[in-house]
Design an enzyme around this catalytic site. Structure first.
Site, mmCIF file in Angstrom:
data_model
loop_
_atom_site.group_PDB
_atom_site.id
_atom_site.type_symbol
_atom_site.label_atom_id
_atom_site.label_comp_id
_atom_site.label_asym_id
_atom_site.label_seq_id
_atom_site.Cartn_x
_atom_site.Cartn_y
_atom_site.Cartn_z
ATOM 1 N N LYS A 162 1.045 12.962 9.125
ATOM 2 C CA LYS A 162 -0.275 13.497 8.757
ATOM 3 C C LYS A 162 -0.948 14.133 9.979
ATOM 4 O O LYS A 162 -1.644 15.139 9.870
ATOM 5 C CB LYS A 162 -1.137 12.371 8.199
ATOM 6 N N HIS A 174 0.833 -1.199 0.000
ATOM 7 C CA HIS A 174 0.000 0.000 0.000
ATOM 8 C C HIS A 174 0.864 1.243 0.000
ATOM 9 O O HIS A 174 1.611 1.476 0.937
ATOM 10 C CB HIS A 174 -0.923 0.002 1.206
#
Length: 951
Positions: free
Chosen positions: A590, A167
């Site tokens: 993030k 991913h």
């Protein structure tokens, strides 16, 4: 010769390769796209290149020149926009494909040039080995007077895992990756063109043109989303084609180099490969226990076939006759045993082979591997890879006894190392799941069995721990057939049962560990321990993954509780008092911004190391690094040297993201180089200080440096959170000014873009978050907040600039951070980003946020240049600087196209993809939406290839 002239001379072969490939592509464009496409490509290329030159001239321009340059930039910008808007959709698609293919060719040329430079370095008479190479590492050992005993102890204590993830999966299709490999091979042949005959050169030209023709006719966009097994097969491709040979050859190279300076030192198999592909269930409903077993079965089939091929070649090579050699009694006994077990096959081998003992033994091994592959004939099939290894050792020892030492170091030595490294499963799997899934499954299990009427998942931590302690003390199994449980809960239970089955079938090492995403508390660990107990597992390493800034703060407190908890401490004893701790770079960045994430990860490692020492538990850091800088990516050697001193101790696990596999492992020599950088970094970082003579090898952060980072981190964190999370309008800007909503239609991975069905930034995975900002050329997650923090810090006391410059020179952590920042700022482009901002419908929102971002970018760029030295970004890294400059004028046209196509697509209602049957009855508008969607996805692929980053 100046440095610039020297660099131009070094890069001359690369420029020649790019010209050759570009010319061949230009001919293909004219053949298949026609002159209109070719002329559009050339027109855009020339104008974008000229626009870049104007931008560079602005740095030294006078006010009068500045005005002229800005006018020219506006004119060029309008001409480019007009060219893009004037293209029909079909021509736009062909132009985008042309630029995308160009980048695949440039990427391949640059990778091959790295191989060329590595070879040139080894052939040169320079006394200085290449930085980060195994030769440089051994020189470092010698410079510090390390004894053979100290080197052997260091190697014996090392344990490194490079763990492949899926991913995001590679945005580039495998079809394109294999063609890139073919082109690299053709470039290698071209380097020998002086010895090529005219006929050979003509054939070479035909092969190049044929490969580029195939690239033009290959669809860069996947029409069908890959399933987890497709991702497994992609991982196996790298194992089969590259790493099966590259990894053992790296060991062989290390052994040969060591023997010159440290004779007698052996190299244990401390570097291994791992994988999440097929085992990572976090947020991916398509990965299950069945997926895990299918992945292991496929890997088993491939590795055994690889062994059989190698054995076949060895058997053909080892033709020694009993007339001229003697064999050891042990080898003779094994031959007698094999003949007794396989009488028909022994007869089939014939009398001649009976006189060739090594060929005969290898033939028996080949036959036994076939039985192992078919899983029948228990007397013949190998039960474990260790049995195969023992058979090969019999051959090796007999050869040594007979004085044939050279034969043991060639193909046979490589095969022995391969069996040691890959076993019968190729790579071990990690299993990963979100902590909330365990809590919900346990809550339902407790309610259905009547042990807890309340909802366990809603209980306070203390009550959760009380229940878990009771369950862990109880020897009875809670799960039983016939329980009425949801599919989600059965999914968790089957996973642990599947882990137990896999370990029973392949050996305990086949499943490396169980990772708990979003670990927040001790109960998260004990829940997994409970599910292990239910499945009959008592020694599978349980690995908490700390992903947010708050969790990084709390991780030592959570593990302090775990190490003093009787149930968990007893479990740890079964794991040899070793604890892996996974640190999440992506989500922490993030969550809190790049600077705060980097600093909190640094501090957490120091605290964890100290905690391990106090409790006499070995701590292995597992670094969940992404491919992009915003997710912890960047040069691996510098990243390892930048870790806190005393925290590695020879043990390290690192994720290798799916998007980076083709760059790092797509070519044999590049794979070796990447792995040697990891070995060199870990070894150098792990040498005890008392053995170090050189100063500043393991520089420890001074109190002043740490206080500085604390101040910068707090300031940058506030600035980042204020924009990203505390501004209620920011989500709207993000969704309109980036292709985040369209990226979900790009079939690059089996996992959904969001963990939940929510529509907040918190719900969004870090991968598409970074990917979308990279596409829009803001590259915001990789730098935002840093400039403002630096400016405020220096403005309070101007002499602090000198302190920051000292930190950059003397502290590997800070140097690696700022060098990564330079790279990511160089890939950002505020001029192009303004075009993406024009997609935001609310002009007030657009102007406010884009202005805030642009001001912060200029602050960050200016201050980074002041700290690192140099007029431009990356003046300290000219190779990377030139690579980015070479790419930017070719990325820009795709960005212009992407903005124009996004605007048209969104006006029609957004992305649409239909299968062939639905397409047949689609309206004209629906068909246009389909083609626009396809065109947008092409630009996403193209920009990713150009910037060499997805997420």
């Amino acid at each position: 010769m100046s440095d610039h002239e020297s660099r131009r001379e070094i890069d001359a072969p690369l420029r020649a390769d790019i010209r050759t490939l570009g010319n061949a592509l230009g001919e293909a464009i004219q053949r298949y796209g026609g002159p209109e496409v070719f002329n559009t490509v050339e027109g855009l290329r020339q104008r974008c290149k000229r626009l870049r030159e104007c931008t560079e001239r602005q740095v030294d321009a006078t006010p009068e020149e500045q005005a002229r340059i800005e006018a020219e930039i506006r004119r060029l910008d309008e001409e480019i926009t007009d060219l893009v808007n004037g293209c029909s959709l079909e021509r736009a698609i062909d132009v985008i494909r042309a630029f995308t293919i160009y980048f695949h060719l440039v990427n391949t040329a640059e990778q091959y040039h790295r191989i060329r430079r590595r070879r040139a370095h080894e052939l040169s008479e320079q006394s200085t080995p290449q930085r980060g190479s195994l030769s440089a590492l051994i020189d470092f050992f010698k410079q510090n007077n390390l004894s053979a005993e100290a080197v052997q102890q260091l190697l014996n204590e090392m344990s490194i895992d490079l763990v492949f993830t899926a991913h995001p999966t590679e945005a580039t299709r495998r079809s394109l990756i294999t063609k890139s490999s073919q082109i690299a091979h053709l470039l290698e042949i071209q380097d020998q063109q002086k010895t090529m005959t005219p006929r050979e050169h003509s054939r070479w030209q035909q092969q190049l043109e044929g490969t580029i023709d195939l690239l033009w006719r290959t669809d860069a966009v996947r029409r069908v989303r890959p399933q987890p097994i497709d991702e497994v097969k992609m991982g196996i491709y790298y194992l089969d084609e590259i790493l099966f040979d590259a990894l053992p050859d790296l060991y062989s190279e290390f052994e040969e180099l060591l023997q010159q300076s440290y004779p007698g030192v052996t190299v244990p198999s401390f570097l291994r490969l791992g994988s999440w592909i097929g085992g990572d269930q976090d947020g991916n409903p398509y990965v299950s226990a069945t997926t895990m077993h299918t992945a292991l079965r496929l890997q088993r089939e491939h590795i055994i076939e690889q062994y059989r091929t190698s054995i076949e070649k060895l058997a053909a090579e080892f033709s020694q006759s009993l007339s001229y050699v003697r064999i050891t009694p042990e080898l003779q006994q094994s031959l007698d045993y094999d003949a007794q077990c396989m009488p028909d096959y022994d007869h089939e081998l014939g009398p001649q082979t009976a006189l060739e003992p090594y060929r005969r033994k290898l033939s028996f091994i080949w036959k036994r591997l076939g039985a192992t592959l078919d899983r029948h004939n228990g007397n013949v099939a190998y039960q474990t890879a260790e049995e195969l290894h023992r058979d090969l050792l019999l051959v090796r020892d007999s050869l040594r006894e007979n004085g044939e030492e050279a034969l043991t170091r060639g193909r046979l030595g490589r095969l022995l190392r391969q069996v040691e490294l890959f076993g019968f499963y190729f790579v071990a799997l990690d299993v990963r799941q979100h902590s909330e899934r365990h809590a919900r499954a346990l809550a339902e299990l407790l309610q259905v069995t009547g042990l807890c009427e309340q909802d366990y998942s809603q209980l306070e931590e203390a009550e959760r721990l009380r229940i878990l302690e009771m369950l862990l003390r109880d020897p009875r199994i809670l799960t039983r057939p016939g329980l009425q449980l949801s599919e989600d809960t059965w999914h968790i239970l089957r996973t642990f049962q599947g882990v137990k089955q896999a370990r029973d079938e392949y050996g305990k090492r086949v499943i490396t560990c169980y990772i708990i995403s979003m670990s927040h508390s001790l109960s998260d660990l004990l829940e997994v321990q409970f599910f292990c107990k239910e499945a009959g597992i008592d020694d599978l390493p349980i690995v908490p993954l700390f992903e947010t800034i708050d969790d990084l703060h709390a991780c030592t407190q959570i593990l302090e509780q775990a190490f003093t908890h009787p149930n968990y401490r007893a479990y740890l004893r079964n794991c040899q008092d070793q604890q892996q701790v996974m640190l999440g770079y992506s989500d922490s960045s993030k969550d809190g911004g790049i600077l705060t994430s980097g600093w909190e990860l640094y501090e957490a490692q120091l605290r964890l190391t100290e905690l391990g020492k106090r409790h006499q538990i070995g701590i292995t850091m597992f670094h969940g690094r992404g491919g992009a800088i915003g997710r912890g990516g960047g040069p691996i050697y510098e990243a390892i040297l930048g870790q806190p001193p005393g925290t590695i101790h020879g043990r390290l696990r690192i994720t290798e993201q799916g998007e980076m596999l083709s760059f790092k492992y797509g070519l044999y020599e590049i794979a070796i180089r990447n792995m040697e950088l990891v070995i060199a970094g870990v070894a150098r970082s792990s040498i005890p200080d008392e053995h170090i003579i050189e100063t500043q090898v393991h520089p420890r952060a001074t109190e002043e440096w740490r206080n500085t980072m604390q101040l910068l981190s707090a300031n940058a964190h506030k600035r980042y959170r204020d924009l990203i999370y505390n501004d209620p309008s920011f989500l709207s800007f993000f969704e309109q000014a980036t292709p985040i909503l369209e990226i979900g239609w790009l079939n690059i991975g089996s996992r959904p873009a969001r963990r939940t069905r929510g529509n907040t930034i918190e719900d969004l995975r870090a991968i598409p978050w970074v990917f979308s900002w990279m596409q829009s050329r803001y590259v915001l997650p990789s730098w935002y907040g840093v400039g403002g923090a630096l400016e405020e810090f220096i403005s309070q006391q101007p002499q602090r600039l000198g302190l920051l410059q000292q930190m950059y020179r003397q502290w590997p952590f800070f140097r690696a951070f700022l060098d990564n920042l330079q790279m990511t700022l160089s890939k950002a482009d505020m001029h192009i980003a303004q075009h993406y901002a024009s997609l935001v419908k609310d002009p007030a929102l657009r102007d406010r946020i884009s202005h805030t971002i642009q001001e912060e970018y200029e602050r960050t760029r200016s201050l980074v240049c002041q700290i690192v030295g140099g007029k431009e970004l990356l003046d300290t890294a000219p190779v990377l600087q030139q690579s980015i400059k070479r790419r930017n004028p070719y990325v820009d046209p795709m960005s212009y196209f992407q903005v124009a196509l996004l605007r048209r697509l969104r006006e029609l209602g957004g992305p649409l993809m239909l299968d062939r049957e639905a397409e047949a009855t689609a309206s004209t508008e629906e068909k246009e939406r389909m083609r626009l969607t396809y065109a947008v996805l092409l630009t996403i692929n193209g920009v990713a290839a150009g910037l060499r980053n997805t997420g």
